[in-house]
Write a protein that holds these residues in place. Structure first.
Motif, mmCIF file in Angstrom:
data_model
loop_
_atom_site.group_PDB
_atom_site.id
_atom_site.type_symbol
_atom_site.label_atom_id
_atom_site.label_comp_id
_atom_site.label_asym_id
_atom_site.label_seq_id
_atom_site.Cartn_x
_atom_site.Cartn_y
_atom_site.Cartn_z
ATOM 1 N N ARG A 125 0.856 -1.181 0.000
ATOM 2 C CA ARG A 125 0.000 0.000 0.000
ATOM 3 C C ARG A 125 0.892 1.230 0.000
ATOM 4 N NH1 ARG A 125 -5.265 1.911 -0.938
ATOM 5 N NH2 ARG A 125 -5.473 3.907 0.155
ATOM 6 N N LEU A 126 0.859 2.008 -1.092
ATOM 7 C CA LEU A 126 1.635 3.233 -1.157
ATOM 8 C C LEU A 126 1.048 4.251 -0.188
ATOM 9 C CD1 LEU A 126 2.199 3.649 -5.015
ATOM 10 C CD2 LEU A 126 3.688 2.554 -3.321
ATOM 11 N N VAL A 127 1.924 5.000 0.476
ATOM 12 C CA VAL A 127 1.486 5.992 1.456
ATOM 13 C C VAL A 127 2.277 7.285 1.247
ATOM 14 C CG1 VAL A 127 0.827 4.269 3.170
ATOM 15 C CG2 VAL A 127 3.158 5.166 3.164
ATOM 16 N N GLY A 128 1.830 8.332 1.919
ATOM 17 C CA GLY A 128 2.550 9.605 1.880
ATOM 18 C C GLY A 128 2.639 10.194 0.488
ATOM 19 N N ASP A 129 3.798 10.760 0.169
ATOM 20 C CA ASP A 129 3.983 11.419 -1.117
ATOM 21 C C ASP A 129 3.874 10.450 -2.282
ATOM 22 O OD1 ASP A 129 4.353 13.688 0.314
ATOM 23 O OD2 ASP A 129 6.440 14.043 -0.272
ATOM 24 N N ALA A 130 4.181 9.166 -2.064
ATOM 25 C CA ALA A 130 4.049 8.173 -3.129
ATOM 26 C C ALA A 130 2.585 7.981 -3.507
ATOM 27 C CB ALA A 130 4.656 6.846 -2.695
ATOM 28 N N SER A 131 1.732 7.945 -2.501
ATOM 29 C CA SER A 131 0.303 7.761 -2.759
ATOM 30 C C SER A 131 -0.328 9.012 -3.367
ATOM 31 C CB SER A 131 -0.409 7.401 -1.459
ATOM 32 O OG SER A 131 -1.800 7.298 -1.639
ATOM 33 N N ASP A 132 0.137 10.190 -2.947
ATOM 34 C CA ASP A 132 -0.468 11.443 -3.393
ATOM 35 C C ASP A 132 0.028 11.912 -4.765
ATOM 36 O OD1 ASP A 132 -1.827 11.499 -0.998
ATOM 37 O OD2 ASP A 132 -0.366 12.820 -0.013
ATOM 38 N N SER A 133 1.028 11.259 -5.307
ATOM 39 C CA SER A 133 1.620 11.676 -6.578
ATOM 40 C C SER A 133 0.601 11.645 -7.712
ATOM 41 C CB SER A 133 2.790 10.759 -6.935
ATOM 42 O OG SER A 133 3.222 10.986 -8.264
ATOM 43 N N PRO A 134 0.641 12.615 -8.618
ATOM 44 C CA PRO A 134 -0.257 12.591 -9.784
ATOM 45 C C PRO A 134 0.043 11.434 -10.728
ATOM 46 C CG PRO A 134 1.370 14.345 -10.000
ATOM 47 C CD PRO A 134 1.489 13.827 -8.609
ATOM 48 N N LEU A 135 1.187 10.789 -10.565
ATOM 49 C CA LEU A 135 1.531 9.636 -11.395
ATOM 50 C C LEU A 135 0.928 8.340 -10.864
ATOM 51 C CD1 LEU A 135 5.337 10.348 -11.997
ATOM 52 C CD2 LEU A 135 3.378 11.015 -13.413
ATOM 53 N N THR A 136 0.504 8.327 -9.604
ATOM 54 C CA THR A 136 -0.021 7.117 -8.979
ATOM 55 C C THR A 136 -1.460 6.890 -9.400
ATOM 56 O OG1 THR A 136 1.462 7.297 -7.078
ATOM 57 C CG2 THR A 136 -0.543 5.995 -6.793
ATOM 58 N N GLN A 137 -1.667 5.786 -10.134
ATOM 59 C CA GLN A 137 -3.011 5.411 -10.565
ATOM 60 C C GLN A 137 -3.739 4.588 -9.512
ATOM 61 O OE1 GLN A 137 -1.553 3.415 -14.123
ATOM 62 N NE2 GLN A 137 -2.416 5.004 -15.414
ATOM 63 N N SER A 138 -2.972 3.828 -8.714
ATOM 64 C CA SER A 138 -3.553 3.029 -7.639
ATOM 65 C C SER A 138 -2.540 2.908 -6.519
ATOM 66 C CB SER A 138 -3.937 1.637 -8.153
ATOM 67 O OG SER A 138 -4.367 0.815 -7.068
ATOM 68 N N SER A 139 -2.993 3.126 -5.299
ATOM 69 C CA SER A 139 -2.113 2.960 -4.140
ATOM 70 C C SER A 139 -1.967 1.496 -3.747
ATOM 71 C CB SER A 139 -2.658 3.758 -2.950
ATOM 72 O OG SER A 139 -2.597 5.146 -3.208
ATOM 73 N N ASN A 140 -2.806 0.627 -4.310
ATOM 74 C CA ASN A 140 -2.736 -0.804 -4.028
ATOM 75 C C ASN A 140 -1.863 -1.475 -5.085
ATOM 76 O OD1 ASN A 140 -4.623 -0.785 -1.782
ATOM 77 N ND2 ASN A 140 -6.202 -0.398 -3.321
ATOM 78 N N GLN A 141 -0.750 -2.037 -4.661
ATOM 79 C CA GLN A 141 0.221 -2.640 -5.565
ATOM 80 C C GLN A 141 0.369 -4.132 -5.250
ATOM 81 O OE1 GLN A 141 2.494 -0.050 -7.801
ATOM 82 N NE2 GLN A 141 0.286 0.250 -7.581
ATOM 83 N N PHE A 142 0.352 -4.966 -6.308
ATOM 84 C CA PHE A 142 0.419 -6.410 -6.145
ATOM 85 C C PHE A 142 1.607 -6.980 -6.918
ATOM 86 C CE2 PHE A 142 -3.981 -5.137 -5.651
ATOM 87 C CZ PHE A 142 -4.401 -5.831 -4.526
ATOM 88 N N ILE A 143 2.201 -8.028 -6.370
ATOM 89 C CA ILE A 143 3.266 -8.767 -7.042
ATOM 90 C C ILE A 143 2.986 -10.254 -6.836
ATOM 91 C CG2 ILE A 143 5.733 -9.289 -7.126
ATOM 92 C CD1 ILE A 143 6.291 -6.503 -6.033
#
Length: 285
Positions: free
Chosen positions: A251-269
């Protein structure tokens, strides 16, 4: 050419791989139920090299909601007394210089292949993030037979410069030639990495708008960028071979989550791995 995959396909592939592992007949070696113990003082141990790889479905770029196939190297050097120590699929390549069995310290490295602006329409006009090499150290501790704690701290240079780190805990359950582990993850990075992957400079904003990808200027600072968990199941087939399936959620948080480049804060591998371990003999160092 990029390979696009859906989350449902990912789950089906991982399940099929797991079932195939169970169907294979081999002379397996049981996993130890406790951390390995160091050799007696004065003993010159053999060293073993573990090498292999995994194929993973990962986000096209950090923050993307589209996925692509990506390889990852498995590389580890250990003494005979630590040969069967637990290693997580998301540990970076490492070598221990101090090892008591329950506690290890050593060097660690990671290769970050960067990001191509052609990877996704959201990246058009931003330019590429070049390949980076991260070098540093790690420490891990078996607090209990069934609990491993590990931390990595690395400095990256190339496409970005700055500190990156990972903290992990793994709850380990061995059963004969199988081993299951699951545990939380936390990652953090300095502003050099964060700005490279989540920031938009004024020049990038102008360039992106020019090619039809309007993005606001955004400055990403350092700090915790994601938390999550990893689960994995491995099977020891004996004769040096080990295979596994695994999955991670971040789960991206902080500035990573708020970035205009972030399409989804939920990341899977999700992925499958195969490795081979062989004896390199006595050390020359």
């Amino acid at each position: 050419m990029r390979c696009m995959v859906s989350r449902s396909v990912l789950s089906s592939a991982a399940l099929a791989a797991l079932l195939s592992f169970g169907a294979l007949e081999a002379h397996a070696t049981d996993y130890p139920t406790a951390p390995p113990m160091p050799a007696p003082p004065g003993t010159q141990e053999d060293w073993y090299l573990t090498i292999g790889g995994s194929i993973r479905a990962v986000p096209e770029y950090p923050g993307s909601d589209d996925y692509t196939a990506s390889p990852k190297l498995i590389f580890n050097i250990s003494k005979a007394s630590s040969l069967n120590a637990f290693r997580s699929v998301d540990d970076n390549p490492s070598i221990a210089f101090f090892d008591t069995g329950r506690f290890r310290i050593g060097a660690v490295g990671k290769l970050d292949l960067g990001r191509d602006q052609d990877d996704n329409a959201k990246l058009r006009g931003l330019g590429d993030v070049g390949t980076s090499v991260e070098l540093g150290g790690f420490a891990e501790w078996y607090a209990f037979d069934w609990l491993r704690l590990r931390g990595e701290l690395r400095y990256g240079f190339g496409g970005y410069e700055g500190l990156m780190g990972d903290l992990a805990a793994d709850f380990i359950i061995p059963y004969q030639s199988w081993r299951f582990a699951v545990g939380p993850r936390l990652s953090f990075a300095s502003s050099g990495y964060m700005q490279a992957y989540y920031g938009v400079t004024p020049l990038q904003a102008v360039s992106a708008r020019f090619v039809g990808n309007p993005l606001p200027v955004y400055s990403a600072g350092g700090g915790v960028d994601a938390w999550g968990a990893t689960a994995q199941l491995t099977k020891n087939f004996g004769n040096g071979f080990e295979a596994g399936v695994y999955g991670s959620y971040y789960r991206l948080v902080g500035d990573a989550s708020d970035s205009p480049l972030t399409q989804s804060s939920n990341q899977f591998i999700a992925g499958v791995s195969l490795s081979y371990t062989f004896n390199m003999g006595k050390s020359w160092w």
